[in-house]
Motif scaffolding. Structure first.
Motif, PDB file in Angstrom:
ATOM      1  N   PHE A 139      42.801  20.148  29.299  1.00  0.00           N
ATOM      2  CA  PHE A 139      43.830  19.892  28.533  1.00  0.00           C
ATOM      3  C   PHE A 139      44.000  20.571  27.263  1.00  0.00           C
ATOM      4  O   PHE A 139      44.795  19.855  26.428  1.00  0.00           O
ATOM      5  CB  PHE A 139      44.197  18.401  28.389  1.00  0.00           C
ATOM      6  N   GLY A 140      42.925  21.519  26.996  1.00  0.00           N
ATOM      7  CA  GLY A 140      42.969  22.213  25.302  1.00  0.00           C
ATOM      8  C   GLY A 140      44.437  22.550  25.362  1.00  0.00           C
ATOM      9  O   GLY A 140      44.963  23.462  26.210  1.00  0.00           O
ATOM     10  N   GLY A 141      45.065  22.219  24.222  1.00  0.00           N
ATOM     11  CA  GLY A 141      46.306  22.628  23.978  1.00  0.00           C
ATOM     12  C   GLY A 141      46.701  23.806  23.645  1.00  0.00           C
ATOM     13  O   GLY A 141      46.023  24.755  23.212  1.00  0.00           O
ATOM     14  N   GLU A 142      47.783  24.342  24.234  1.00  0.00           N
ATOM     15  CA  GLU A 142      48.550  25.702  24.036  1.00  0.00           C
ATOM     16  C   GLU A 142      48.817  25.964  22.418  1.00  0.00           C
ATOM     17  O   GLU A 142      49.014  25.002  21.877  1.00  0.00           O
ATOM     18  CB  GLU A 142      49.718  25.874  24.597  1.00  0.00           C
TER      19      GLU A 142
ATOM     20  N   LEU B 198      40.688  34.715  31.003  1.00  0.00           N
ATOM     21  CA  LEU B 198      41.948  34.352  31.202  1.00  0.00           C
ATOM     22  C   LEU B 198      41.883  33.040  31.812  1.00  0.00           C
ATOM     23  O   LEU B 198      42.924  32.294  31.676  1.00  0.00           O
ATOM     24  CB  LEU B 198      42.488  35.368  32.499  1.00  0.00           C
ATOM     25  N   GLU B 199      40.852  32.532  32.457  1.00  0.00           N
ATOM     26  CA  GLU B 199      40.741  31.138  33.084  1.00  0.00           C
ATOM     27  C   GLU B 199      40.826  30.079  31.804  1.00  0.00           C
ATOM     28  O   GLU B 199      41.464  29.031  32.008  1.00  0.00           O
ATOM     29  CB  GLU B 199      39.628  31.235  34.026  1.00  0.00           C
ATOM     30  N   ASN B 200      40.026  30.142  30.966  1.00  0.00           N
ATOM     31  CA  ASN B 200      39.710  29.439  29.982  1.00  0.00           C
ATOM     32  C   ASN B 200      40.735  29.470  28.637  1.00  0.00           C
ATOM     33  O   ASN B 200      40.262  29.012  27.623  1.00  0.00           O
ATOM     34  CB  ASN B 200      38.429  29.018  29.677  1.00  0.00           C
ATOM     35  N   SER B 201      41.600  30.301  28.666  1.00  0.00           N
ATOM     36  CA  SER B 201      42.630  30.526  27.550  1.00  0.00           C
ATOM     37  C   SER B 201      41.958  31.510  26.259  1.00  0.00           C
ATOM     38  O   SER B 201      41.766  31.136  25.250  1.00  0.00           O
ATOM     39  CB  SER B 201      42.979  29.219  26.873  1.00  0.00           C
TER      40      SER B 201
ATOM     41  N   SER C  57      41.077  24.893  32.744  1.00  0.00           N
ATOM     42  CA  SER C  57      40.135  25.378  33.746  1.00  0.00           C
ATOM     43  C   SER C  57      39.053  24.028  33.284  1.00  0.00           C
ATOM     44  O   SER C  57      39.219  23.340  32.268  1.00  0.00           O
ATOM     45  CB  SER C  57      39.416  26.840  32.998  1.00  0.00           C
ATOM     46  N   ASP C  58      37.802  24.249  34.071  1.00  0.00           N
ATOM     47  CA  ASP C  58      36.862  23.187  33.742  1.00  0.00           C
ATOM     48  C   ASP C  58      35.870  23.762  32.636  1.00  0.00           C
ATOM     49  O   ASP C  58      34.814  23.137  32.812  1.00  0.00           O
ATOM     50  CB  ASP C  58      36.048  22.916  35.016  1.00  0.00           C
ATOM     51  N   ARG C  59      36.173  24.643  31.904  1.00  0.00           N
ATOM     52  CA  ARG C  59      35.357  25.272  30.873  1.00  0.00           C
ATOM     53  C   ARG C  59      35.897  25.252  29.631  1.00  0.00           C
ATOM     54  O   ARG C  59      37.178  25.555  29.418  1.00  0.00           O
ATOM     55  CB  ARG C  59      34.719  26.687  31.377  1.00  0.00           C
ATOM     56  N   SER C  60      35.234  24.718  28.647  1.00  0.00           N
ATOM     57  CA  SER C  60      35.638  24.759  27.178  1.00  0.00           C
ATOM     58  C   SER C  60      35.702  26.220  26.579  1.00  0.00           C
ATOM     59  O   SER C  60      35.304  27.176  27.399  1.00  0.00           O
ATOM     60  CB  SER C  60      34.989  23.938  26.354  1.00  0.00           C
TER      61      SER C  60
END
Length: 260
Positions: free
Chosen positions: A118-121, A151-154, A222-225
């Protein structure tokens, strides 16, 4: 730095009335007068800012506290020995000299968590919107990846060449605005998604951000920070730091020179 931030988070103690969702007064909102003051006085402190929806109606955590933080700012570079040693390291000083900076000062710093799931946009923006100088072109962001950014973890996305188009919007202090203490001058255009180019990098990479370049990052599902340490430099020679910026130097912490 990750080890050090873990220790800082373990000692976190934020009063209920200061629990602030980031970005307050920018793309998000304050939750009350206490959180407004907490943010606006963070330039010479180490303060904690949180993801959306991590508190219940009473302000208590709905998720583990260490998973709730959006970022920590804005004076890690001055007040914490580990982050100070990185910010003022010989490598960073040599980089600044190679770019021709004469009198760079450090204006602020942040540790960004980009929490998994849920790390914010971070919506498209220019850093000079919030950290405005006259003349323009005197602000430089330094962004250090403490984990792989994909790309997966923003990872970060940029519009190439956008640093040449001036600043479309400014956030300025506005004491009359009791809700946020700030207001906006101008407005951003609706930048087309097709203009943005992703910039995935590996752990340890350093990205330089021109103060006017348009950039963004997506929500991290994703499931990674995606931890990163970032700080901003201003070329102080011949530059005026806008007195309308939300962030101001203080008697306790004038903007410290990079070159020591």
């Amino acid at each position: 730095m990750k080890e050090r931030i873990g220790k800082i988070v373990a000692k976190m103690d934020v009063p209920l009335h200061c629990r602030t969702v980031f970005p307050p007064g920018l793309e998000g909102q304050f939750q009350g007068k206490g959180s407004t003051e907490y943010f606006l006085s963070s330039g010479d402190n180490i303060r904690f800012f949180f993801e959306k929806d991590v508190f219940d109606k009473e302000g208590n955590f709905r998720v583990p506290p260490e998973k709730s933080i959006n970022k920590i700012g804005h004076a890690l570079h001055a007040l914490d020995p580990v982050f100070k040693s990185v910010t003022y390291s010989p490598k960073i000083q040599a980089l600044a000299r190679s770019l021709g900076l004469q009198m760079p000062v450090v204006v602020q710093s942040m540790y960004i968590f980009k929490q998994p799931h849920f790390g914010g946009e971070v919506t498209p923006h220019q850093d000079a919107t919030y950290l405005y100088t006259e003349p323009l072109g005197r602000l430089l962001g330094v962004w250090i990846a403490l984990e792989d950014a994909s790309l997966e973890n923003s990872c970060l996305w940029f519009i190439p060449g956008s640093h040449t188009s001036g600043v479309s919007r400014r956030l300025v202090l506005d004491p009359a605005s009791s809700a946020t203490g700030t207001s906006c001058l101008g407005s951003d255009p609706a930048w087309e998604n097709s203009l943005f180019v992703p910039t995935p990098v590996k752990t340890g990479a350093l990205i330089l951000l021109h103060g006017q370049v348009v950039h963004k990052s997506e929500q991290n599902l994703s499931d990674r920070s995606r931890h990163a340490y970032t700080f901003h430099l201003m070329e102080a020679s011949g530059t005026i730091w806008s007195p309308e910026n939300w962030l101001q130097p203080t008697a306790e912490l004038p903007f410290p020179p990079l070159y020591t």
